[in-house]
Design a protein around this motif. Structure first.
Motif, PDB file in Angstrom:
ATOM      1  N   ARG A 653       7.887  -8.467  -0.613  1.00 48.00           N
ATOM      2  CA  ARG A 653       6.801  -8.145   0.060  1.00 48.00           C
ATOM      3  C   ARG A 653       6.328  -6.845   0.208  1.00 48.00           C
ATOM      4  O   ARG A 653       6.054  -6.275   1.113  1.00 48.00           O
ATOM      5  CB  ARG A 653       7.340  -8.612   1.659  1.00 48.00           C
ATOM      6  N   SER A 654       5.901  -6.395  -1.151  1.00 40.69           N
ATOM      7  CA  SER A 654       5.370  -5.092  -1.182  1.00 40.69           C
ATOM      8  C   SER A 654       4.325  -4.923  -2.364  1.00 40.69           C
ATOM      9  O   SER A 654       4.893  -5.793  -3.342  1.00 40.69           O
ATOM     10  CB  SER A 654       6.631  -3.995  -1.232  1.00 40.69           C
ATOM     11  N   ALA A 655       3.881  -4.119  -2.050  1.00 43.96           N
ATOM     12  CA  ALA A 655       2.636  -3.746  -3.202  1.00 43.96           C
ATOM     13  C   ALA A 655       2.247  -2.420  -3.624  1.00 43.96           C
ATOM     14  O   ALA A 655       2.159  -1.676  -2.375  1.00 43.96           O
ATOM     15  CB  ALA A 655       1.502  -4.867  -3.070  1.00 43.96           C
ATOM     16  N   LYS A 656       1.803  -2.212  -4.519  1.00 43.55           N
ATOM     17  CA  LYS A 656       1.116  -1.013  -4.772  1.00 43.55           C
ATOM     18  C   LYS A 656      -0.370  -1.035  -4.398  1.00 43.55           C
ATOM     19  O   LYS A 656      -1.114  -2.252  -4.968  1.00 43.55           O
ATOM     20  CB  LYS A 656       1.349  -0.161  -6.020  1.00 43.55           C
ATOM     21  N   VAL A 657      -1.064  -0.055  -3.842  1.00 41.82           N
ATOM     22  CA  VAL A 657      -2.409  -0.208  -3.369  1.00 41.82           C
ATOM     23  C   VAL A 657      -3.377   0.555  -4.605  1.00 41.82           C
ATOM     24  O   VAL A 657      -3.136   1.598  -4.911  1.00 41.82           O
ATOM     25  CB  VAL A 657      -2.765   0.353  -2.031  1.00 41.82           C
ATOM     26  N   GLU A 663      -3.808   3.876  -8.745  1.00 40.38           N
ATOM     27  CA  GLU A 663      -2.970   3.770  -7.597  1.00 40.38           C
ATOM     28  C   GLU A 663      -2.910   4.864  -6.670  1.00 40.38           C
ATOM     29  O   GLU A 663      -2.915   5.918  -7.048  1.00 40.38           O
ATOM     30  CB  GLU A 663      -1.444   3.610  -8.330  1.00 40.38           C
ATOM     31  N   ILE A 664      -3.211   4.427  -5.498  1.00 41.65           N
ATOM     32  CA  ILE A 664      -3.262   5.321  -4.177  1.00 41.65           C
ATOM     33  C   ILE A 664      -2.236   5.462  -3.350  1.00 41.65           C
ATOM     34  O   ILE A 664      -2.282   6.046  -2.499  1.00 41.65           O
ATOM     35  CB  ILE A 664      -4.813   5.213  -3.754  1.00 41.65           C
ATOM     36  N   GLY A 665      -1.244   4.327  -3.461  1.00 39.68           N
ATOM     37  CA  GLY A 665      -0.391   4.259  -2.234  1.00 39.68           C
ATOM     38  C   GLY A 665       0.454   2.984  -2.512  1.00 39.68           C
ATOM     39  O   GLY A 665       0.380   2.169  -3.372  1.00 39.68           O
ATOM     40  N   VAL A 666       1.152   2.713  -1.503  1.00 43.73           N
ATOM     41  CA  VAL A 666       2.048   1.452  -1.308  1.00 43.73           C
ATOM     42  C   VAL A 666       1.736   0.753  -0.028  1.00 43.73           C
ATOM     43  O   VAL A 666       1.688   1.628   0.987  1.00 43.73           O
ATOM     44  CB  VAL A 666       3.510   1.805  -1.599  1.00 43.73           C
ATOM     45  N   ILE A 667       2.129  -0.442   0.026  1.00 46.57           N
ATOM     46  CA  ILE A 667       2.528  -1.341   1.384  1.00 46.57           C
ATOM     47  C   ILE A 667       3.436  -2.077   1.470  1.00 46.57           C
ATOM     48  O   ILE A 667       3.651  -2.811   0.288  1.00 46.57           O
ATOM     49  CB  ILE A 667       1.119  -1.910   1.571  1.00 46.57           C
ATOM     50  N   GLY A 668       4.153  -2.410   2.441  1.00 43.77           N
ATOM     51  CA  GLY A 668       5.159  -3.693   2.175  1.00 43.77           C
ATOM     52  C   GLY A 668       5.992  -3.483   3.679  1.00 43.77           C
ATOM     53  O   GLY A 668       5.885  -2.574   4.338  1.00 43.77           O
ATOM     54  N   GLU A 669       6.922  -4.505   3.885  1.00 44.63           N
ATOM     55  CA  GLU A 669       7.766  -4.666   4.768  1.00 44.63           C
ATOM     56  C   GLU A 669       9.059  -3.812   4.404  1.00 44.63           C
ATOM     57  O   GLU A 669       9.584  -3.699   3.390  1.00 44.63           O
ATOM     58  CB  GLU A 669       8.024  -6.070   4.889  1.00 44.63           C
ATOM     59  N   LEU A 670       9.431  -3.327   5.344  1.00 45.68           N
ATOM     60  CA  LEU A 670      10.856  -2.629   5.537  1.00 45.68           C
ATOM     61  C   LEU A 670      12.005  -3.351   4.926  1.00 45.68           C
ATOM     62  O   LEU A 670      12.033  -4.642   5.218  1.00 45.68           O
ATOM     63  CB  LEU A 670      11.266  -1.961   6.688  1.00 45.68           C
ATOM     64  N   HIS A 671      12.709  -2.775   3.662  1.00 47.09           N
ATOM     65  CA  HIS A 671      13.694  -3.656   3.068  1.00 47.09           C
ATOM     66  C   HIS A 671      14.799  -3.908   4.153  1.00 47.09           C
ATOM     67  O   HIS A 671      15.267  -3.445   5.090  1.00 47.09           O
ATOM     68  CB  HIS A 671      14.374  -2.569   2.134  1.00 47.09           C
ATOM     69  N   PRO A 672      15.331  -5.251   4.034  1.00 47.87           N
ATOM     70  CA  PRO A 672      16.302  -5.752   4.878  1.00 47.87           C
ATOM     71  C   PRO A 672      17.515  -4.689   5.013  1.00 47.87           C
ATOM     72  O   PRO A 672      18.076  -4.633   6.155  1.00 47.87           O
ATOM     73  CB  PRO A 672      16.885  -7.361   4.265  1.00 47.87           C
ATOM     74  N   LYS A 673      17.878  -4.126   3.929  1.00 45.23           N
ATOM     75  CA  LYS A 673      19.053  -3.299   3.908  1.00 45.23           C
ATOM     76  C   LYS A 673      18.864  -2.116   4.902  1.00 45.23           C
ATOM     77  O   LYS A 673      19.634  -1.738   5.588  1.00 45.23           O
ATOM     78  CB  LYS A 673      19.363  -2.753   2.731  1.00 45.23           C
ATOM     79  N   TRP A 674      17.595  -1.645   4.781  1.00 44.73           N
ATOM     80  CA  TRP A 674      17.451  -0.392   5.752  1.00 44.73           C
ATOM     81  C   TRP A 674      16.891  -0.976   7.334  1.00 44.73           C
ATOM     82  O   TRP A 674      17.154  -0.251   8.209  1.00 44.73           O
ATOM     83  CB  TRP A 674      16.114   0.463   5.104  1.00 44.73           C
ATOM     84  N   ARG A 675      16.594  -2.188   7.423  1.00 45.78           N
ATOM     85  CA  ARG A 675      16.447  -2.654   8.834  1.00 45.78           C
ATOM     86  C   ARG A 675      17.647  -2.618   9.427  1.00 45.78           C
ATOM     87  O   ARG A 675      17.764  -2.278  10.648  1.00 45.78           O
ATOM     88  CB  ARG A 675      15.488  -4.175   8.452  1.00 45.78           C
ATOM     89  N   GLN A 676      18.772  -3.123   8.647  1.00 49.97           N
ATOM     90  CA  GLN A 676      20.109  -3.111   9.257  1.00 49.97           C
ATOM     91  C   GLN A 676      20.526  -1.770   9.512  1.00 49.97           C
ATOM     92  O   GLN A 676      21.179  -1.362  10.384  1.00 49.97           O
ATOM     93  CB  GLN A 676      20.931  -4.067   8.391  1.00 49.97           C
TER      94      GLN A 676
END
Length: 804
Positions: A653-657, A663-676
């Motif tokens: 659930r992440s992509a480069k913009v 390429e100018i950046g990234v976007i995405g949902e925080l990794h489940p490992k780091w959410r925990q």
């Protein structure tokens, strides 16, 4: 820097009143932050001697005293102080006297009274009742030689004023009363009473061996042994008073003497208990794992970046900052070693902050203390020790390892006049340097100054220019209007202002946040994938030890801060700098060699997608909400998104913009490992973009209104599930059909069960084509021909076939 006016005037007494002196100091760069009296207003209080003190006939805790206040007859005073006794001299508030104002702001007037049937003709006072201190344990006992009947204000010099200066780091030479007096003498021309340091009589030949192993830590180390002292002696009242008015409480005679000389001459020193030193003193850098218990009770661990004074068995002192507990003087001390050294400012700077404390000594040494005066100042300390504690002094031991070099600095008079903005002669500049005690050589329109040993701040021509105008007086600057017109810079229309970007983000419901550029090493490792971040030499807090290479960690911390305060919905952004290792970056006025410092825009969205309302159900924010925010931010420029992985983001659930293929950046949902790992109830959606790409924008281009009517045609094609929207649009754009004006996907269909037309692994994509010819009306034949070319391109590139 706090000090009493009377102490300053003992060195230099200009013909100025207190307010004029404060104004002079402020206008010369030594800002007077506070000016207050040493004692609150009161009157009618005199020195009195208690002649007798008898038990009160009707009260166990009261005494009836007869007091000599200098009048014709003794006075009868009823007193409840536990230390009221015959033979001591104390303050007496006579009838009609006024004590300092109380909490209501009104003074307390003394009158004739009667306590338990016995008349009292005044009041004996404690230090707290006079508001001289918080001590309320008994009467304020005065010196035995205090003149009876003298006003207590006169006897204790209570009409003194306390100056508090807010000194900038370049004014290390003013961190003493004598240093300030030297400045006052230069500013006013009043004579300076320079202190003298006559050598004390040497009574024995004992020396303590000292070795300087680190000349880059200690440039000079001076010391002497003093034997047979009495540490139980009383610190003189005049010294206690001056220390108190500098904000320093009295501790013991030896400590008071060391502090007194520091405030007097700016020289921090240390006094060791000689009998607790094992063999010799070694001045060196610390070793990893060595521990030291300091005078403040803290036990610290040093390393190779911290200077120490050690003996043959252990570390005894933190160089230039604080002494150790093991060799501290006490009431049982008989022999001492007095030390004064020159510590290199860079070797002391920031070391105390590692251990979360600061000291007066470290504050001075890290700014620079005169390396020349160590021997003279030890003579001053020794003189005071012998006067107060007695003892016998040994010979001076002075070791010089490396002294700072004072390079000459040249002042161009014409350049100084141009910078200052007023007419200036060489004679005026020469007179300023004479008053400041600076050695100089005159040339043709120049003066070359060799800075004295105590001036660490004179390094470039601008430093001398500052000295000239500071002494001449800023009020002498003419009020000259600017000659050049003041014209505001016009920003290019092809670049958006940062402030406009902030408004745009606020318009998308994001709040700006500002964070430190130094972060926890854990954030860099986990959220930026940076195993080798730039380390801080002197972090303001132990966790904030590295420079950030990404803004994501800062935003996650902001989210945690908000969630801890029960915020259900969080939208934040930050515009900030990141720090990357880059060997191609060279040193300049705006850059540091080897470190790239680009600006970034980062944002975070968490919680419900919209504010709670009755007309729609709550829905959690997702990737596409934030993707839509970015597309709106960049409109009319078109962004594209390509699936990618990032250390901080969910791999699916992440992509480069991308903007125009770059390429100018990234976007995405925080990794489940780091959410925990960061204890978040849900995963936020984040983005981080290069600021330059966000600020750039395309200029609008004019176009006429189409003269012909556009035509729309819908097509539905069957493709494999792996075909993406970007691939579909790229295939249509690559059909090289000039009539296609736009194409939009408006439907995706996949049956629950495979059918004869839609097999497993296939789906139907419906696209609306808009066709237009600017010059002529479209015919059915031309429309069909254009659509056929599109279908052929889709079939060739994506294996698509027309549905139905």
């Amino acid at each position: 820097m706090q000090f009493p006016e009377s102490w300053l005037r003992s060195f230099c007494n200009p013909a100025l009143n207190t307010q004029e002196l404060a104004e002079l100091l402020t206008m010369s760069g030594l800002e007077v932050e506070e000016l207050r009296p040493a004692a609150p207003p009161f009157h009618g209080i005199v020195v009195a001697e208690i002649l007798t003190a008898e038990q009160h006939p009707n009260a166990d805790k009261l005494r009836v005293c007869t007091v000599n206040a200098g009048g014709p007859e003794p006075l009868q005073i009823v007193c409840g102080a536990p230390n009221a006794r015959a033979g001591i001299k104390v303050p007496l508030a006579t009838i009609g006297a006024e004590l300092p104002p109380g909490e209501d702001g009104q003074p307390f007037k003394i009158g004739k009274g009667k306590l338990r049937g016995v008349e009292s003709f005044g009041m004996l006072c404690s230090a707290r009742e006079l508001k001289l201190s918080e001590d309320h344990g008994g009467l304020l006992e005065l010196a035995a030689d205090a003149p009876v009947g003298q006003s207590i204000r006169e006897h204790l010099n209570l009409d003194d004023m306390l100056f508090t200066l807010k000194l900038t780091p370049n004014l290390a030479h003013c961190l003493s009363v004598y240093g300030i007096a030297r400045e006052v003498s230069a500013l006013t021309g009043a004579p300076l009473q320079a202190p003298s340091f006559p050598p004390v009589a040497v009574k024995h030949e004992a020396k303590l061996p000292v070795r300087i192993e680190a000349p880059d830590l200690c440039g000079r180390f001076s010391g002497r042994v003093v034997r047979g002292i009495n540490t139980r002696a009383q610190t003189p009242a005049w010294m206690v008073e001056r220390l108190a008015r500098c904000g320093q409480r009295s501790v013991s005679p030896l400590v008071d003497i060391s502090n007194y000389v520091m405030f007097e001459l700016g020289r921090p020193s240390h006094i060791f208990d000689l009998d607790k030193i094992h063999g010799e003193l070694i001045v060196r850098w610390g070793k990893a794992g060595e521990q030291l218990k300091l005078l403040n009770g803290n036990t610290i661990t040093v390393d190779e970046q911290v200077g120490v004074i050690a003996d043959r068995e252990q570390v005894e002192s933190l160089a230039g900052i604080m002494g150790g507990d093991a060799t501290a003087v006490s009431d049982d001390t008989k022999n001492v070693y007095v030390e004064a050294a020159f510590w290199w400012p860079k070797a002391v700077a920031g070391r105390s902050r590692r251990y979360n404390f600061s000291t007066d000594a470290g504050h001075r040494f890290e700014r620079g203390v005169d390396p020349v005066g160590t021997v003279e100042h030890i003579e001053r300390i020794t003189q005071l020790i012998l006067e107060i504690c007695g003892g016998e002094a040994g010979p001076m031991d002075d070791q010089v390892a490396a002294m700072p070099e004072r390079k000459p600095v040249t002042l161009r008079v014409a350049r100084a006049a141009k910078v200052i903005g007023m007419e200036l002669s060489q004679a005026q500049c020469a007179e300023v340097f004479k008053r400041l005690g600076l050695d100089f050589v005159e040339g043709e329109g120049t003066l070359t100054v060799t800075p004295p040993s105590y001036r660490f701040d004179i390094q470039i021509e601008e430093d001398l220019i500052e000295e000239v105008i500071r002494v001449l007086g800023y009020p002498k600057l003419p009020a000259t209007p600017p000659l050049a017109p003041v014209v505001g810079k016009t920003l290019s229309e092809s670049r958006r202002a940062v402030h406009a970007l902030r408004h745009a983000m606020a318009g998308r419901d994001y709040y700006e946040t500002i964070n430190f550029s130094f972060v926890e090493a854990r954030w860099e490792q986990e959220l930026a994938g940076n195993a080798n971040p730039i380390q801080l030499l002197n972090p303001i807090a132990a966790p904030l030890a590295v420079m950030r290479s990404s803004l994501i960690g800062s935003l996650v911390q902001v989210l945690r801060h908000n969630l801890a305060r029960k915020a259900p919905r969080v939208r934040v952004f930050e515009i900030g700098r990141v720090f990357l290792r880059d060997a191609s970056v060279v040193e300049s006025d705006s850059s540091i060699a080897g470190v790239a410092q680009p600006m970034r825009l980062a944002g975070l969205a968490y919680g419900p997608a919209e504010q709670q309302q009755w007309s729609q159900r709550d829905r959690q924010v997702d990737f596409f909400d934030v993707k839509g925010d970015l597309e709106a931010l960049f409109a009319p420029r078109q962004l594209s998104f390509v699936a990618a992985e990032h250390p901080a983001l969910h791999p699916g659930r992440s992509a480069k913009v991308l903007l125009e293929g770059a390429e100018i950046g990234v976007i995405g949902e925080l990794h489940p490992k780091w959410r925990q790992g960061y204890e978040l109830p849900q995963a936020p959606v984040l983005f981080e973009l290069t600021l330059d790409a966000v600020l750039a924008r395309s200029l609008p281009k004019s176009a006429g209104v189409p003269r012909q009517q556009s035509v729309q045609r819908d097509i539905a094609v069957i493709v494999g599930e792996g075909v993406t929207h970007d691939a579909l649009m790229a295939a249509i754009a690559g059909a090289h059909e000039g009539l296609i004006r736009s194409a939009k996907l408006f439907d995706v269909f996949k049956p629950a069960q495979p059918t004869a037309e839609l097999k497993a692994g296939e789906r139907s994509l419906a696209v609306r084509l808009e066709l237009l010819d600017e010059e002529s009306t479209l015919t059915d034949e031309r429309i069909e021909q254009a659509v056929s070319k599109v279908l052929a391109a889709l079939g060739e590139k994506l294996g698509a076939r027309l549905r139905g």
